[in-house]
Design a protein around this motif. Structure first.
Motif, PDB file in Angstrom:
ATOM      1  N   THR A   7       0.822  -1.207   0.000  1.00  0.00           N
ATOM      2  CA  THR A   7       0.000   0.000   0.000  1.00  0.00           C
ATOM      3  C   THR A   7       0.859   1.260   0.000  1.00  0.00           C
ATOM      4  O   THR A   7       1.647   1.492   0.923  1.00  0.00           O
ATOM      5  N   ASN A   8       0.727   2.034  -1.059  1.00  0.00           N
ATOM      6  CA  ASN A   8       1.363   3.359  -1.159  1.00  0.00           C
ATOM      7  C   ASN A   8       2.844   3.371  -0.806  1.00  0.00           C
ATOM      8  O   ASN A   8       3.316   4.270  -0.106  1.00  0.00           O
ATOM      9  N   LEU A   9       3.567   2.394  -1.310  1.00  0.00           N
ATOM     10  CA  LEU A   9       4.990   2.293  -1.023  1.00  0.00           C
ATOM     11  C   LEU A   9       5.763   3.329  -1.856  1.00  0.00           C
ATOM     12  O   LEU A   9       5.571   3.411  -3.066  1.00  0.00           O
ATOM     13  N   ASN A  38      14.273  -1.650 -17.828  1.00  0.00           N
ATOM     14  CA  ASN A  38      15.354  -1.427 -16.879  1.00  0.00           C
ATOM     15  C   ASN A  38      15.212  -0.048 -16.251  1.00  0.00           C
ATOM     16  O   ASN A  38      14.904   0.918 -16.931  1.00  0.00           O
ATOM     17  N   GLY A  39      15.395   0.018 -14.947  1.00  0.00           N
ATOM     18  CA  GLY A  39      15.294   1.294 -14.248  1.00  0.00           C
ATOM     19  C   GLY A  39      13.887   1.634 -13.790  1.00  0.00           C
ATOM     20  O   GLY A  39      13.654   2.693 -13.205  1.00  0.00           O
ATOM     21  N   ALA A  40      12.918   0.751 -14.022  1.00  0.00           N
ATOM     22  CA  ALA A  40      11.518   1.036 -13.672  1.00  0.00           C
ATOM     23  C   ALA A  40      11.301   1.085 -12.166  1.00  0.00           C
ATOM     24  O   ALA A  40      10.372   1.743 -11.681  1.00  0.00           O
ATOM     25  N   GLY A  41      12.137   0.362 -11.409  1.00  0.00           N
ATOM     26  CA  GLY A  41      11.951   0.312  -9.957  1.00  0.00           C
ATOM     27  C   GLY A  41      11.627  -1.083  -9.450  1.00  0.00           C
ATOM     28  O   GLY A  41      11.332  -1.263  -8.257  1.00  0.00           O
ATOM     29  N   LYS A  42      11.701  -2.076 -10.331  1.00  0.00           N
ATOM     30  CA  LYS A  42      11.327  -3.447  -9.952  1.00  0.00           C
ATOM     31  C   LYS A  42      12.216  -3.990  -8.826  1.00  0.00           C
ATOM     32  O   LYS A  42      11.717  -4.501  -7.833  1.00  0.00           O
ATOM     33  N   SER A  43      13.529  -3.863  -9.019  1.00  0.00           N
ATOM     34  CA  SER A  43      14.442  -4.389  -7.992  1.00  0.00           C
ATOM     35  C   SER A  43      14.261  -3.644  -6.675  1.00  0.00           C
ATOM     36  O   SER A  43      14.349  -4.243  -5.605  1.00  0.00           O
ATOM     37  N   SER A  44      14.019  -2.346  -6.754  1.00  0.00           N
ATOM     38  CA  SER A  44      13.794  -1.574  -5.520  1.00  0.00           C
ATOM     39  C   SER A  44      12.591  -2.147  -4.772  1.00  0.00           C
ATOM     40  O   SER A  44      12.630  -2.311  -3.543  1.00  0.00           O
ATOM     41  N   LEU A  45      11.531  -2.463  -5.516  1.00  0.00           N
ATOM     42  CA  LEU A  45      10.347  -3.041  -4.885  1.00  0.00           C
ATOM     43  C   LEU A  45      10.650  -4.439  -4.329  1.00  0.00           C
ATOM     44  O   LEU A  45      10.287  -4.754  -3.188  1.00  0.00           O
ATOM     45  N   MET A  46      11.349  -5.264  -5.115  1.00  0.00           N
ATOM     46  CA  MET A  46      11.667  -6.633  -4.666  1.00  0.00           C
ATOM     47  C   MET A  46      12.554  -6.603  -3.429  1.00  0.00           C
ATOM     48  O   MET A  46      12.352  -7.360  -2.491  1.00  0.00           O
ATOM     49  N   ARG A  47      13.560  -5.716  -3.445  1.00  0.00           N
ATOM     50  CA  ARG A  47      14.469  -5.649  -2.292  1.00  0.00           C
ATOM     51  C   ARG A  47      13.758  -5.145  -1.042  1.00  0.00           C
ATOM     52  O   ARG A  47      14.072  -5.558   0.071  1.00  0.00           O
ATOM     53  N   THR A  48      12.786  -4.259  -1.245  1.00  0.00           N
ATOM     54  CA  THR A  48      12.019  -3.759  -0.099  1.00  0.00           C
ATOM     55  C   THR A  48      11.194  -4.903   0.501  1.00  0.00           C
ATOM     56  O   THR A  48      11.159  -5.085   1.721  1.00  0.00           O
ATOM     57  N   LEU A  49      10.544  -5.688  -0.371  1.00  0.00           N
ATOM     58  CA  LEU A  49       9.731  -6.812   0.126  1.00  0.00           C
ATOM     59  C   LEU A  49      10.609  -7.887   0.762  1.00  0.00           C
ATOM     60  O   LEU A  49      10.179  -8.600   1.665  1.00  0.00           O
ATOM     61  N   ALA A  50      11.855  -8.001   0.287  1.00  0.00           N
ATOM     62  CA  ALA A  50      12.775  -9.003   0.836  1.00  0.00           C
ATOM     63  C   ALA A  50      13.513  -8.460   2.068  1.00  0.00           C
ATOM     64  O   ALA A  50      14.457  -9.096   2.534  1.00  0.00           O
ATOM     65  N   THR A  51      13.108  -7.294   2.544  1.00  0.00           N
ATOM     66  CA  THR A  51      13.656  -6.635   3.752  1.00  0.00           C
ATOM     67  C   THR A  51      15.143  -6.293   3.618  1.00  0.00           C
ATOM     68  O   THR A  51      15.845  -6.180   4.607  1.00  0.00           O
ATOM     69  N   LEU A  52      15.600  -6.086   2.384  1.00  0.00           N
ATOM     70  CA  LEU A  52      17.010  -5.728   2.182  1.00  0.00           C
ATOM     71  C   LEU A  52      17.201  -4.216   2.121  1.00  0.00           C
ATOM     72  O   LEU A  52      18.321  -3.732   2.158  1.00  0.00           O
ATOM     73  N   GLN A  53      16.109  -3.498   1.970  1.00  0.00           N
ATOM     74  CA  GLN A  53      16.209  -2.040   2.065  1.00  0.00           C
ATOM     75  C   GLN A  53      14.884  -1.485   2.577  1.00  0.00           C
ATOM     76  O   GLN A  53      13.866  -2.162   2.554  1.00  0.00           O
TER      77      GLN A  53
END
Ligand code: ADP
Length: 294
Positions: A7-9, A38-53
Motif C-alpha cells: 500500500t502506497n509504497l 530497466n530502471g523502472a523500480g522493480k528491484s527496488s520493490l523486490m528488495r524492499t519486500l525481501a527486507t534488504l532495504q
C-alpha cells in the motif's frame, strides 16, 4: 491461500531518484509478473519486500505479518532469488544447499538430508549433486537458485530477472520449474522480458518510472487494445517521419526493414493493416517508448 498487500509504497534514493512512487498492489497465490523496462523500480520493490532495504513511506503485509516492521518474521516465510545470485563457491550442489539449509535454521541433520534430496530432485539436479556449482551452466545455476529459495517452505517467493542470460532450452526448463512452484505459493517474477510473463503469469503489473501503470490479467490488457493496433513495414530513413505522425508502440527489424506497430483509434490507412495485439504491444503502449525508437 496467502495475500500480499502493498500500500502506497514510496522510495526516493539519496541522489533524488524516485524509484517507488506510491506503489499499491494486492497479490494472491500463483505466478505474478512484474514487468518493466530497466530502471523502472522493480528491484527496488523486490528488495524492499525481501527486507534488504527500507521504504520512505507506505506499508506491506503478508497475511498478518507487517513486512516493513517485522523483518525477522517475513524472512522465515520468504524465498528470494536475487538478480545477482552469482557468487558460487567451489563446492557441490548438495554441499551448497546443505549449508544454506543450516543458515535457514534447519538444524536436524536427518530432516536436512531429506530436504536437500527433495530440493535436488525438484529442480532436476539430483544427478549432478556431486558436481561443483561453479561449473554449472547458467540455467543450472538458476535452478540451484530456485532450490535455495524453496528452503523452509516459503509462502512468498521473489525471483528478480531470473531468465536473463539463459538460452531458449534453459529458459523453458526454468519456466516449467517456476510454473510448478507457483501453484502453491505467491511467486513474484520481476522481469523486463515480455515472454516470461506471457508464458507464466495469469496476473501482472507493468511498472515504469517507479509507478504501477497497469495491474490486471495479461489477457484483459490485450483485449483493451483490440482493433487499435496497426502495422506496416516502412523504409528505415522514413522512421523518424512516422514517429512524428503516428503513435509508434514498437519497432522490430524484419528482413532488415523496420516493422512498426502503431496505436490508433481509427484506421490510419496509408498502407497500414490491423493486427491482433499481443502482450508486447500492451507493454510498449503502457510505457510509451516511442521517443526512444529513432
Ligand atoms: P529495475 O529493477 O526496474 O531495473 P531499479 O529498482 O534497479 O529498477 O532502479 C530504479 C531506479 O533507481 C533507477 O533509476 C536506478 O538507477 C535507481 N537506483 C537503484 N538503486 C539505487 C541506489 N542504491 N541509489 C541510487 N539510485 C538507485
Amino acid at each position: 491461500m496467502s495475500i500480499l498487500k502493498i500500500t502506497n509504497l514510496s522510495k526516493t534514493y539519496a541522489n533524488g531518484v524516485k524509484a517507488l512512487d506510491n506503489v499499491s498492489l494486492e497479490l494472491e497465490n500463483g505466478m505474478f509478473g512484474l514487468l518493466g523496462p530497466n530502471g523502472a523500480g522493480k528491484s527496488s520493490l523486490m528488495r524492499t519486500l525481501a527486507t534488504l532495504q527500507e521504504a520512505d513511506a507506505g506499508s506491506a503485509t503478508l497475511d498478518d505479518i507487517d513486512i516493513l516492521n517485522e523483518p525477522a518474521e517475513i524472512r522465515k516465510v520468504l524465498g528470494y532469488l536475487p538478480q545477482e545470485f552469482g557468487v558460487y563457491p567451489r563446492i557441490t550442489a548438495e554441499q551448497l544447499l546443505t549449508h544454506l539449509s543450516i543458515l535457514k535454521g534447519i538444524t536436524n541433520p536427518g530432516e536436512r538430508k531429506e530436504l536437500v534430496k527433495y530440493l535436488l530432485d525438484k529442480v532436476n539436479l539430483y544427478d549432478k549433486r556431486n558436481k561443483s556449482v561453479k561449473g554449472f551452466s547458467g540455467g543450472m545455476k538458476q535452478r540451484v537458485g530456485i532450490a535455495q529459495a524453496l528452503i523452509g517452505n516459503p509462502k512468498l517467493i521473489i525471483v528478480d530477472e531470473p531468465t536473463a542470460g539463459l538460452d531458449p532450452g534453459e529458459r523453458n526448463r526454468f519456466y516449467n520449474l517456476l510454473a510448478d512452484v507457483g501453484k502453491e505459493v505467491i511467486v513474484i517474477l520481476s522481469t523486463h522480458i515480455v515472454d516470461d510473463v506471457r508464458e507464466l503469469c495469469t496476473k501482472m503489473a507493468i511498472m515504469n518510472l517507479g509507478e504501477i501503470v497497469y495491474h490486471g490479467s495479461p489477457q484483459t490488457a490485450i483485449d483493451e487494445l483490440r482493433t487499435k493496433v496497426y502495422q506496416k513495414i516502412v523504409p528505415r530513413e522514413e522512421l523518424e517521419n512516422y514517429a512524428q505522425e503516428y503513435k509508434i508502440i514498437s519497432n522490430k527489424m524484419v528482413g532488415g526493414q523496420p516493422l512498426i506497430h502503431v496505436f490508433s483509434d481509427v484506421d490510419p490507412q496509408n498502407g497500414f493493416e490491423q493486427v491482433t495485439p499481443n502482450l508486447e504491444d500492451v507493454f510498449f503502449s503502457k510505457i510509451n517508448t516511442s521517443n526512444v525508437l529513432v
